[in-house]
Design a protein around this motif. Structure first.
Motif, PDB file in Angstrom:
ATOM      1  N   VAL A 140      61.468  45.222  22.782  1.00 47.92           N
ATOM      2  CA  VAL A 140      60.437  45.945  23.360  1.00 47.92           C
ATOM      3  C   VAL A 140      60.173  47.186  22.327  1.00 47.92           C
ATOM      4  N   LEU A 141      59.294  47.286  21.973  1.00 48.79           N
ATOM      5  CA  LEU A 141      58.941  48.394  20.855  1.00 48.79           C
ATOM      6  C   LEU A 141      57.687  49.262  20.877  1.00 48.79           C
ATOM      7  N   PRO A 142      57.686  50.461  20.355  1.00 44.18           N
ATOM      8  CA  PRO A 142      56.527  51.265  20.278  1.00 44.18           C
ATOM      9  C   PRO A 142      55.273  50.755  19.601  1.00 44.18           C
ATOM     10  N   PRO A 143      54.017  51.290  19.614  1.00 45.79           N
ATOM     11  CA  PRO A 143      53.007  50.801  18.841  1.00 45.79           C
ATOM     12  C   PRO A 143      53.288  51.041  17.400  1.00 45.79           C
ATOM     13  N   GLY A 144      53.093  50.303  16.270  1.00 47.18           N
ATOM     14  CA  GLY A 144      53.404  50.803  15.072  1.00 47.18           C
ATOM     15  C   GLY A 144      54.467  50.011  14.690  1.00 47.18           C
ATOM     16  N   SER A 145      55.729  50.117  15.476  1.00 44.70           N
ATOM     17  CA  SER A 145      56.917  49.333  15.263  1.00 44.70           C
ATOM     18  C   SER A 145      56.890  47.813  15.597  1.00 44.70           C
ATOM     19  N   ALA A 146      55.994  47.485  16.915  1.00 45.95           N
ATOM     20  CA  ALA A 146      55.843  46.278  17.498  1.00 45.95           C
ATOM     21  C   ALA A 146      55.189  45.345  16.323  1.00 45.95           C
ATOM     22  N   GLU A 147      53.955  45.787  15.919  1.00 50.16           N
ATOM     23  CA  GLU A 147      53.369  45.010  14.969  1.00 50.16           C
ATOM     24  C   GLU A 147      54.357  44.783  13.715  1.00 50.16           C
ATOM     25  N   GLU A 148      54.992  45.727  13.460  1.00 54.95           N
ATOM     26  CA  GLU A 148      55.571  45.544  12.185  1.00 54.95           C
ATOM     27  C   GLU A 148      56.910  44.330  12.259  1.00 54.95           C
ATOM     28  N   ALA A 149      57.344  44.595  13.591  1.00 53.98           N
ATOM     29  CA  ALA A 149      58.605  43.507  13.985  1.00 53.98           C
ATOM     30  C   ALA A 149      57.970  41.941  14.270  1.00 53.98           C
ATOM     31  N   ALA A 150      56.668  42.030  14.670  1.00 56.22           N
ATOM     32  CA  ALA A 150      56.038  40.840  14.899  1.00 56.22           C
ATOM     33  C   ALA A 150      55.873  39.793  13.704  1.00 56.22           C
ATOM     34  N   LEU A 151      55.555  40.490  12.486  1.00 54.33           N
ATOM     35  CA  LEU A 151      55.534  39.869  11.281  1.00 54.33           C
ATOM     36  C   LEU A 151      56.660  38.757  11.018  1.00 54.33           C
TER      37      LEU A 151
END
Length: 509
Positions: A140-151
């Motif tokens: 569970v991550l904030p916006p910006g970090s979540a899209e990055e981790a989802a790569l």
């Protein structure tokens, strides 16, 4: 329940160690104690969490003795990534969220005083480490970090924009809602690979330097360009990345993970080979990494890319000598009293320098005004062991104005890149790695294509030039790359001669 446990992670290099955020509420004098080898920025979470809970309309247990333990206690903790798990631990211990529902999730995020979640450094590195360890949890991550981790392919990532979004998802008795704007799963899609490199067509003349650049790209060889000011050394170096093969998904993830760890990740640079150009005043720590906790340096940020060191003799000697081991091993291990970290550093070194302090030694356009002692002292700033590790050492002369203006445009990068990719494909098919990465035993096996005449020539050249065993092996690797570019299975005398010529720069003994 007066005790709760929330799971999180802490970065150790590119490894993500698990951390349990334990929160205990007890009767007694009101206090908020945070233990577990926390850095200053982690201890400041007490004020951020208190303000975020109150401004979000949640209950902060003012009349309780709050103890937060970040376990394991001997693992250093840094950054504001623990704000969100600490806040959730307090809410779970006080019964405002369902503690059992938090199982199976790991939380990271920095809280603003209003309760909004801010991005954290190293989200992609953490997601990649979890994927490598096959840990079945959702981040569970904030916006910006979540899209990055989802790569990372197969990663389970949820995005939460505000503390209240997380609270609503884990409140007691709350049904499992679908994805909404505040809290929901993120499906990562890799951005389109960027192909915006400077084109080699801009370089006029300099046939020898262009040839050396092509060989360097085909075999992943290190390159040193030596010439007077304005001869085109920097222009050539900046175009090497455009000649390298496209990044694989694994290489793109590794490169992006290092950039994420340094807080420099950008989706626009996805799958684009980096070119790092540190200033010559860079310290050894800035170049190879360091600090407490250890952070990656320029050589790691250039992983799977190019490290360009302009004005090479002007760099501090300690910084240059620190490059020796990474050039051989492809990684750097940083040891500190409280921690250690290992970062990848498989970069391609391209260096540029003037032949003397004034820069005009051997130039046809201007006379050199340096004394021989000055020239010797200037060139002596580069140690023999460092020069030994640079496969190609090429002179880049200054072109006369007439030749520069009348020269036809050079060959474009796409055509050169096609030849480089074909040569590298031959080496990968033969040994599974670029020629520069061959180890001594593998190099012995690769010598099957070395003709008797080529072997005699290399031995004679090494004896005359006083080469070390490493220099001889590197010349053999370059000859193998030249043969691959020519589409030849055998290393002919012409290939060996060109390899020797490209190593006999102005600094050669």
């Amino acid at each position: 329940m007066s005790l709760s446990v929330v799971r999180s992670r802490v970065l150790q290099g590119l490894q993500a160690a698990p951390v349990q955020v334990e929160v205990h509420l007890a009767n007694g004098l009101p206090s908020f104690t945070l233990v577990g080898l926390a850095d200053v920025e982690v201890k400041e979470a007490r004020e951020r969490v208190r303000a975020a809970l109150l401004t979000s309309g949640l209950d902060f247990p003012h009349n309780k003795r709050i103890t937060v333990n970040l376990a394991p206690a001997d693992l250093p903790k840094d950054s504001g990534r623990f704000d969100l798990p600490i806040a959730l631990g307090i809410l779970a211990a006080s019964g405002q969220v369902d503690a059992a529902a938090l199982a199976g999730y790991e939380f990271m995020g920095e809280l603003s005083l209003s309760g909004e979640l801010r991005p954290v450094r190293g989200a992609l590195a953490i997601s990649l480490a979890l994927h490598a360890s096959d840990t079945p949890v959702a981040l569970v991550l904030p916006p910006g970090s979540a899209e990055e981790a989802a790569l990372v392919p197969g990663a389970r990532v949820c995005r939460a924009a505000h503390l209240l979004d997380v609270v609503r998802r884990f409140q007691p008795g709350a049904p499992a809602p679908g994805d909404d704007a505040g809290f929901g799963a993120v499906r990562g899609t890799a951005p389109a690979a960027a192909d915006e490199y400077p084109d080699l067509v801009d370089v006029k003349g300099q046939a020898l330097a262009r040839r050396a650049l092509e060989i360097a790209a085909a075999g992943a060889h290190n390159l040193l360009l030596i010439g007077p000011p304005g001869s085109g050394k920097s222009m050539l170096a900046q175009r090497l990345a455009g000649l390298l093969p496209p990044m694989t998904v694994g290489e793109a993830l590794e490169s992006a993970a290092v950039a994420s760890l340094a807080g420099q990740f950008s989706p626009q640079r996805w799958a684009r080979r980096p070119t790092c150009s540190p200033h010559h005043s860079a310290s050894p720590v800035a170049l190879v990494g360091g600090g407490s906790p250890p952070r990656p340096g320029e050589i790691s940020l250039a992983h799977h890319g190019v490290l360009f060191l302009d004005e090479l003799p002007e760099f501090p000697r300690a910084a240059l000598e620190a490059l020796r081991e990474p050039l051989e091993t492809g990684h750097i291990r940083i040891i500190r009293a409280a921690s250690s970290a290992q970062f990848p550093a498989r970069f391609q070194l391209v260096a540029a320098m003037n032949p003397c302090p004034c820069g005009w030694l051997g130039a046809r356009t201007r006379a050199c005004r340096c004394a021989p002692e000055q020239v010797s002292r200037y060139q002596g700033r580069l140690s023999g062991p460092l020069l030994d590790r640079i496969d190609l050492q090429v002179e880049v002369p200054a072109l006369p104005p007439q030749e520069l203006l009348d020269a036809a445009p050079g060959e474009a990068s796409p055509a050169v890149r096609a030849r480089c990719n074909a040569a590298r494909a031959r080496s990968l098919q033969r040994q599974g790695k670029p020629n520069q990465a061959l180890q001594p035993q593998e190099l012995q096996d690769a010598r099957q294509g070395l003709t008797r005449a080529s072997s005699d020539f290399l031995q004679s050249a090494a004896a005359r030039l006083g080469w070390s065993a490493r220099a001889l092996h590197r010349a053999l690797k370059v000859a193998r790359t030249i043969a691959d570019l020519a589409g030849s299975d055998a290393i002919e005398p012409a290939h060996a001669a060109e390899a020797v010529q490209l190593r006999r720069g102005p600094l050669a003994a």
